[in-house]
Motif scaffolding. Structure first.
Motif, short mmCIF file in Angstrom:
data_model
loop_
_atom_site.label_atom_id
_atom_site.label_comp_id
_atom_site.label_asym_id
_atom_site.label_seq_id
_atom_site.Cartn_x
_atom_site.Cartn_y
_atom_site.Cartn_z
N GLY A 146 0.82 -1.21 0.00
CA GLY A 146 0.00 0.00 0.00
C GLY A 146 0.85 1.25 0.00
N ALA A 147 0.21 2.38 0.28
CA ALA A 147 0.90 3.67 0.18
C ALA A 147 2.09 3.73 1.14
CB ALA A 147 -0.09 4.80 0.48
N LEU A 148 1.90 3.22 2.37
CA LEU A 148 3.00 3.29 3.33
C LEU A 148 4.15 2.37 2.90
CD1 LEU A 148 3.95 4.59 5.96
CD2 LEU A 148 2.83 2.74 7.22
N ALA A 149 3.81 1.22 2.34
CA ALA A 149 4.84 0.30 1.84
C ALA A 149 5.62 0.95 0.70
CB ALA A 149 4.20 -1.01 1.38
N ARG A 150 4.91 1.64 -0.18
CA ARG A 150 5.60 2.32 -1.29
C ARG A 150 6.50 3.42 -0.74
NH1 ARG A 150 0.35 1.48 -4.25
NH2 ARG A 150 -0.47 3.39 -3.32
N PHE A 151 5.95 4.17 0.21
CA PHE A 151 6.73 5.27 0.80
C PHE A 151 7.99 4.72 1.46
CE2 PHE A 151 7.80 7.91 4.47
CZ PHE A 151 7.95 9.15 3.88
N ALA A 169 5.59 15.42 3.03
CA ALA A 169 5.89 14.40 4.04
C ALA A 169 6.51 15.06 5.27
CB ALA A 169 6.83 13.35 3.46
N LYS A 170 7.40 16.01 5.01
CA LYS A 170 8.05 16.70 6.11
C LYS A 170 7.02 17.48 6.94
CE LYS A 170 12.32 19.24 6.79
NZ LYS A 170 13.19 20.27 6.25
N ALA A 171 6.13 18.19 6.23
CA ALA A 171 5.10 18.98 6.93
C ALA A 171 4.19 18.08 7.76
CB ALA A 171 4.28 19.76 5.91
N PRO A 229 12.05 4.90 7.96
CA PRO A 229 10.96 3.93 7.84
C PRO A 229 9.88 4.22 8.89
CG PRO A 229 12.79 2.97 9.07
CD PRO A 229 13.20 4.37 8.73
N CYS A 230 8.64 4.13 8.47
CA CYS A 230 7.53 4.38 9.40
C CYS A 230 6.78 3.06 9.56
CB CYS A 230 6.61 5.44 8.83
SG CYS A 230 5.06 5.57 9.74
N ASP A 231 6.59 2.59 10.79
CA ASP A 231 5.87 1.32 10.97
C ASP A 231 4.59 1.50 11.79
OD1 ASP A 231 7.06 1.75 13.36
OD2 ASP A 231 8.34 -0.04 13.35
N ASN A 232 3.98 2.67 11.69
CA ASN A 232 2.64 2.86 12.28
C ASN A 232 1.62 2.74 11.17
OD1 ASN A 232 0.23 3.71 13.30
ND2 ASN A 232 1.02 5.57 14.28
N PRO A 233 0.81 1.66 11.15
CA PRO A 233 -0.11 1.45 10.03
C PRO A 233 -1.10 2.60 9.84
CG PRO A 233 -0.60 -0.03 11.87
CD PRO A 233 0.70 0.61 12.18
N PHE A 234 -1.40 3.34 10.92
CA PHE A 234 -2.34 4.45 10.78
C PHE A 234 -1.77 5.54 9.85
CE2 PHE A 234 -3.85 2.48 14.66
CZ PHE A 234 -5.21 2.48 14.45
N ASN A 254 -2.64 6.46 5.80
CA ASN A 254 -3.40 7.64 5.34
C ASN A 254 -2.47 8.80 5.01
OD1 ASN A 254 -6.09 7.09 7.72
ND2 ASN A 254 -5.86 6.35 5.65
N THR A 255 -1.48 9.05 5.88
CA THR A 255 -0.54 10.14 5.65
C THR A 255 0.22 9.89 4.34
OG1 THR A 255 -0.25 10.00 8.04
CG2 THR A 255 1.12 11.59 6.85
N ALA A 256 0.65 8.63 4.15
CA ALA A 256 1.39 8.30 2.93
C ALA A 256 0.51 8.48 1.69
CB ALA A 256 1.91 6.86 3.02
N GLN A 257 -0.80 8.19 1.83
CA GLN A 257 -1.71 8.41 0.70
C GLN A 257 -1.72 9.88 0.30
OE1 GLN A 257 -5.23 6.73 2.58
NE2 GLN A 257 -5.29 5.07 1.08
N LEU A 258 -1.71 10.74 1.29
CA LEU A 258 -1.74 12.18 1.00
C LEU A 258 -0.42 12.62 0.35
CD1 LEU A 258 -3.05 14.92 1.08
CD2 LEU A 258 -2.58 15.05 3.53
N VAL A 259 0.69 12.11 0.87
CA VAL A 259 1.99 12.43 0.27
C VAL A 259 2.02 11.97 -1.20
CG1 VAL A 259 4.46 11.87 0.36
CG2 VAL A 259 3.22 12.42 2.48
N GLU A 260 1.51 10.77 -1.43
CA GLU A 260 1.47 10.25 -2.81
C GLU A 260 0.56 11.10 -3.70
OE1 GLU A 260 0.33 6.14 -2.80
OE2 GLU A 260 2.43 5.51 -2.69
N SER A 261 -0.52 11.64 -3.12
CA SER A 261 -1.42 12.48 -3.91
C SER A 261 -0.67 13.70 -4.42
CB SER A 261 -2.64 12.90 -3.09
OG SER A 261 -3.32 11.76 -2.61
#
Lengths: 438, 247
Positions: free
Chosen positions: A270-275, A290-292, A298-303, A306-313
């Motif tokens: 998913g988005a976090l895995a891609r990130f 992402a910085k903001a 590496p981030c290992d909080n599954p919640f 959502n943040t990674a989805q926004l970064v990808e957007s």
């Protein structure tokens, strides 16, 4: 820890039908299931005997939300089987429609499915009264994403113009320039969205997890192309050998199969895995976002999916603008579909669709008909990992001061953070047995 | 009082539910005119006294059958949306295969764990008041339906074939390119979207009527040497459940 029994029948604000069932007795978890109760769909069976060119039109019906993703993966797998190399123009157009769908799905998930939890409402509907600007922004962004898909593919849900060997329709130059202008305007909406999400506090859950994604050797943040990598095994594996990295099994409480990897009993896509695997290839603007948002690899909080989805957007908006510039510079011209070079072989294809890496594999016989089909869906790959997260969360939740309702909500939020696509997941093949009765 | 609306899903891709959310320009007006009280994909609250219930997906398991009856009891008006709910849709592809064969192909020896039955339209289980076919449902048609119902006007599906809309758009006929297209026999209302984007009509809105089918069969054979059987074979993609009713 007291005895607890949790039963969420049909988790809402997800695609498809899933239940959560947890029993705790004398402090021991005696049952913990994310049960997938969606009807089995049997797409792999449907496909057998159909002509190769029908495959993307059938597989896109697996899912309304990610039908472009299924179309894209299918054409790549069928082309691999038939020895077809699509033109550069075709690849650019396919990338553009795939970006459109990543945006559509991420916006839908962030605003319609995930945000209501953070704002303490049951759906986006009351927000239309209390926060009309937020809802109008969400609709404006989602419409832009749909219109990108419409310009390239005819429509977002079950696109028409994307075929094995090429495309049967071209967007007009003025459509592309119009979309480019709206994508540029969308940067403001995205900045406001980043501002909104920076104020939300996702629950704190950290669990050492293997994250799997495609990685593009060409240096692009991988969506359309790449080899399989993971945070525990970064050696690239070509998609044709996907079975070395993804091992499926049937479990009783789920019409969708579970997956593990050679390294881990469970893994996440998913988005976090891609990130986590590809953050270096993100567009500079996405890195700023992402910085903001405080998202660091590496981030290992599954919640934080959502943040990674926004970064990808943020990435997809700027990547789409660059693609449109490239298409306009080259000038579009209608090309005939590339014909099959051979029959009688098996081909695999993969793409990073909104919920993670999607694999399709088809065997095409000498008459051009589908002989075998295997589909491995991102949500199927994530299911065992979601359960593992729950196992880590439940004891802490029970020991906390939270009410049973709040515990339920946190578990549902966890499921939603993965943005599961349950209709997609309920039809998988290639079986390795788990222990009897599991 | 605003009509209380529900959106339900049986076996399918939920694309028709999603199509409602893709009415971005009209969604806020729609939310002003109706009250959505049950929509699993979009909201947590659930209510069971419903004026108009929309159902996507086919009846494909014993559980679907129970759900369909529950929806019928809860809704004053029940509307099937999309090819799956109206025709059985893409799910009917499994109906051509032996049940044990298609189950085993996907779930192997554990096939028994996953009950299934031939895919059927909603109307095969409960009385359906309206149908809005298409894969996906045409969102403009959905909007027209809601407007008509709110205004107390009768709603009617077009009774012409996709060919008519295709001609109006000035498309070059696909038969002239040697492609067998289902436009001559399929119910209009999609503005011939597939032929307009270079693909043949796949018949996702169902056959317009038996008479049109027979006439088209004669014309296609005479003009392009295409027998009706070929048209019907192509029609299996979405409409296998209708086969018994066809000539």
């Amino acid at each position: 820890m007291t005895d607890v029994s949790i039963d969420v029948r049909h988790v809402t604000r997800v695609e498809g039908h899933g239940n959560i069932a947890i029993n705790v007795q004398d402090g021991e978890i005696t049952r913990l299931e994310l049960a997938i109760v969606e009807s089995p769909r049997f797409f792999e069976s449907f496909l057998r005997g159909r002509m190769y060119h029908e495959v993307p039109h059938i597989t896109c019906r697996i899912c309304g939300i990610c039908s472009v993703g299924h179309t894209t993966t299918s054409v790549k797998a069928v082309e691999a089987a038939l020895g077809i190399t699509p033109s550069e123009q075709t690849v650019l157009l396919r990338k553009l429609i795939l970006y459109g769908e990543e945006l559509q799905s991420h916006f839908l998930h962030l605003y319609f499915l995930a945000v209501p939890d953070f704002l303490g409402v049951g759906s986006v509907i009351p927000l239309a009264r209390t926060n009309p600007d937020v809802v109008k922004r969400a609709l404006r962004m989602k419409k832009l994403a749909n219109d990108i898909c419409g310009a390239v593919g005819g429509r977002h849900i079950h696109p028409i113009a994307i075929h094995v060997g090429g495309v049967t329709h071209l967007p007009r130059d003025e459509e592309l320039t119009g979309l480019k202008r709206r994508l540029e305007d969308c940067r403001t909406d995205l900045a406001e969205t980043v501002g909104l999400f920076a104020t939300l506090k996702p629950p704190d859950l950290r669990r050492d997890t293997e994250y799997m994604a495609l990685k593009d050797a060409g240096g692009e943040y991988a969506f359309y192309d790449g080899d399989i990598v993971s945070t525990r095994d970064p050696t690239p594996t070509p998609v044709a050998r996907y079975r070395e990295r993804v091992i499926e099994s049937v479990v009783r409480h789920s019409a969708a199969k579970h997956c593990r990897s050679p390294q881990s009993e469970t893994y996440a896509v998913g988005a976090l895995a891609r990130f986590n695997n590809n953050h270096e290839q993100l567009h500079p603007k996405a890195k700023e976002a992402a910085k903001a948002l405080g998202l660091q690899p590496p981030c290992d909080n599954p919640f934080h999916n959502n943040t990674a989805q926004l970064v990808e957007s943020v990435h997809c908006v700027d990547a789409s603008i660059e693609l449109i510039d490239e298409l306009l510079r080259r000038g579009l011209r209608l090309e005939p579909l590339v014909k099959p070079q051979r029959y009688g072989e098996i081909g695999a294809g993969a793409a990073e669709v909104p919920r993670g890496v999607l694999f399709h594999e088809f065997g095409i016989d000498r008459q051009g008909r589908v002989e075998s089909a295997n589909l491995i869906i991102p949500t199927g790959q994530n299911l065992a990992n979601i359960e593992a997260d729950m196992r880590a969360m439940v004891p802490k939740l029970i020991d906390s001061e939270l009410s049973k309702g709040e515990i339920k909500l946190q578990l549902e939020m966890l499921v939603r953070a993965y943005d599961p696509c349950i209709s997609c997941a309920t039809h998988l093949l290639d079986i390795e047995w788990q222990g009897e009765g599991t | 009082m605003k009509p209380r609306i529900a959106i339900f899903s049986l076996t399918g891709c939920e694309g028709c539910s999603l199509a409602i959310l893709e009415l971005e320009d009209q969604l806020l007006d729609l939310l002003g005119a109706v009250e959505i009280v049950n929509f699993r994909e979009g909201m947590t609250e659930k209510a069971w006294d419903i004026d108009i219930g929309f159902v996507d997906g086919a009846v494909s398991t014993p559980e679907d059958e129970r759900e369909a009856k529950r929806f019928r009891e809860a809704c004053k008006t029940l509307v099937a949306i999309g090819s799956c709910a109206c025709l059985g849709g893409i799910n009917t592809l499994k109906n051509h295969q032996a049940r044990d064969d298609y189950r085993r192909y996907v779930y192997g020896e554990r096939a028994e764990w996953f009950p299934t039955q031939p895919a059927r339209p909603l109307s095969s289980v409960v009385k359906v008041d309206y149908e809005l076919p298409g894969c996906p449902m045409i969102k403009e048609e959905f909007l027209q339906f809601v407007k008509d119902v709110l205004a107390g006007r009768p709603f009617k599906l077009p009774d012409t074939a996709v060919c008519v809309e295709c001609k109006k758009r000035g498309n070059v006929c696909l038969y002239e390119q040697g492609i067998c297209c289902l436009g001559p026999v399929t119910r209009a209302g999609c503005n011939a979207i597939c032929p307009s984007f270079g693909s043949k009509c796949e018949g996702c809105r169902g056959i317009v009527d038996r008479e049109a089918l027979l006439v088209a069969g004669v014309n296609l054979r005479e003009q392009y040497d295409i027998p009706l059987e070929q048209v019907l074979a192509d029609f299996r993609l979405f409409g296998a459940y209708q086969e018994g009713d066809l000539p």
